[in-house]
Design a protein around this motif. Structure first.
Motif, short mmCIF file in Angstrom:
data_model
loop_
_atom_site.label_atom_id
_atom_site.label_comp_id
_atom_site.label_asym_id
_atom_site.label_seq_id
_atom_site.Cartn_x
_atom_site.Cartn_y
_atom_site.Cartn_z
N LEU A 1 12.94 13.16 -2.16
CA LEU A 1 12.35 13.10 -3.50
C LEU A 1 10.94 13.66 -3.52
N ALA A 2 10.36 13.87 -2.34
CA ALA A 2 9.04 14.49 -2.26
C ALA A 2 9.11 16.01 -2.33
N ALA A 3 10.32 16.56 -2.20
CA ALA A 3 10.47 18.01 -2.16
C ALA A 3 10.01 18.65 -3.47
N GLN B 1 14.00 24.24 -10.51
CA GLN B 1 14.92 23.20 -10.08
C GLN B 1 14.43 22.55 -8.79
N TRP B 2 14.81 21.30 -8.60
CA TRP B 2 14.49 20.56 -7.37
C TRP B 2 14.99 21.33 -6.15
N LEU B 3 14.27 21.26 -5.07
CA LEU B 3 14.58 22.04 -3.87
C LEU B 3 16.01 21.78 -3.38
N LEU C 1 16.39 2.31 -7.44
CA LEU C 1 17.55 2.46 -6.56
C LEU C 1 17.63 3.88 -6.04
N LEU C 2 17.73 4.00 -4.73
CA LEU C 2 17.68 5.30 -4.08
C LEU C 2 18.83 6.21 -4.50
N ASN D 1 19.82 11.50 -10.00
CA ASN D 1 19.03 11.93 -11.16
C ASN D 1 18.20 13.17 -10.84
N ALA D 2 17.83 13.32 -9.56
CA ALA D 2 17.04 14.50 -9.16
C ALA D 2 17.89 15.76 -9.13
N GLY D 3 19.21 15.59 -9.00
CA GLY D 3 20.08 16.76 -8.98
C GLY D 3 21.03 16.84 -7.81
#
Length: 339
Positions: free
Chosen positions: A249-251, A258-260, A287-288, A294-296
């Motif tokens: 999630l730090a990416a 878009q997320w990495l 919740l992980l 949700n991040a993709g």
């Protein structure tokens, strides 16, 4: 010699809904067994934490119930599979996998065999009693005594088998702590924040063990973001186990916004598993598994909780829970062409 950045959370507390500043850390079994597996395979393992502070084992993970000998866990699995044939019906809970009486079935069976039963007869008796204990949420020994499934053993012999397992699991835990204490990197880890991008690029992989600690200090950490960016750009292995996929999630975002790791298949500790453990029941702040989706991410978990499950997608390797430790470590070694 391949080099692994062994990234461990140095968090010592997590704020839960019903317990602020709750003690946390890394999961002993995941960290120690992975570390030893990598070293045994000839990997240079560099232990690091985000800030260079020495990490601490999660106190919850030090309870003896998480350190049963492998032979007892395996026997227990052979027992419950006799009455749960369809994977869709195997609703294994943490209560089942850590229940002292249930997991002590192997040692009780040994006493039955010593008293004249065949191993097959002993296994059938344990399985019959375990099925009742499982369904009715009762203690195995109590069921064996009340239902006449004791194999002719006196109560003292049954309870002695349980006490023997408790002593054995405590000994396993203490041995693991002693082995951990001999690893210099855990006492004096490298600070991830002190490494340049060039130094990060010298690693062949990153591996992060779980515990609830990674949910505190790995997401949104700029140095974790640097590490992921550098290794991902070079196509190097990025691996995380249990709660440690929180580091993803730090990416940062890609050039297209878009997320990495958008569209990557991965796994982690699931929401169902979180709901079953003592920490999760105190109310997680988030919740992980849900956050990763949700991040993709395309979330890929096992058919039932607490099963060993590893997902490999391109250069990303993730493991679902503590029982996935060895399989996840081996997947990393395979990616490094050491298996």
């Amino acid at each position: 010699m391949p080099r692994i950045a062994f990234l461990v959370s140095s968090a010592r507390a997590i704020d839960l809904h019903e317990s602020s500043d709750h003690p946390t850390g890394f999961w002993l079994e995941e960290a120690l067994l992975s570390y030893e597996r990598f070293v045994e395979a000839g990997v240079e393992v560099v232990v690091m934490t985000p800030d260079g502070q020495a990490p601490v084992p999660d106190p919850y993970g030090l309870e003896p119930i998480f350190h049963y000998p492998a032979e007892d866990r395996d026997y227990f699995a052979s027992v419950y599979r006799t009455f749960q044939h369809d994977p869709d019906d195997i609703r294994i809970t943490l209560e089942h996998t850590t229940d002292l009486d249930l997991v002590a079935g192997r040692r009780i069976a040994q006493r039955m065999v010593a008293a004249g039963r065949t191993p097959s007869q002993a296994h059938d008796l344990i399985s019959a009693a375990a099925r009742i204990a499982w369904l009715q949420h009762r203690r195995l020994v109590d069921v064996m005594l009340s239902e006449g499934i004791d194999g002719g053993l006196p109560e003292a012999a049954l309870r002695d088998g349980v006490a023997e397992l408790e002593a054995a699991s405590t000994a396993v835990r203490d041995d693991r702590l002693a082995r951990l204490a001999r690893i210099e990197g855990f006492a004096a880890p490298v600070a991830l924040s002190s490494l340049t991008d060039e130094q990060l690029g010298e690693f062949d992989a990153v591996f992060a063990p779980g515990g609830h600690g990674p949910m505190v200090d790995l997401p949104e950490n700029p140095d974790v973001a640097r590490l992921l960016s550098v290794l991902h750009e070079q196509g190097k292995t990025i691996s995380a186990l249990c709660h440690a996929p929180a580091l993803l999630l730090a990416a940062p975002d890609r050039i297209d916004g878009q997320w990495l790791f958008e569209g990557f298949r991965l796994t982690s500790y699931t929401n169902e598993e979180e709901d079953q453990n003592k920490i999760g029941r105190l109310g997680m702040p988030w919740l992980l598994a849900s956050a990763l989706q949700n991040a993709g991410a395309i979330f890929d978990d096992a058919p039932y909780p607490w099963a060993s499950h590893v997902v490999v997608d391109r250069n990303l390797i993730t493991g679902q829970n503590p029982y996935s430790t060895e399989a996840t470590a081996d997947a990393v070694l395979k990616a490094l062409e050491l298996l």
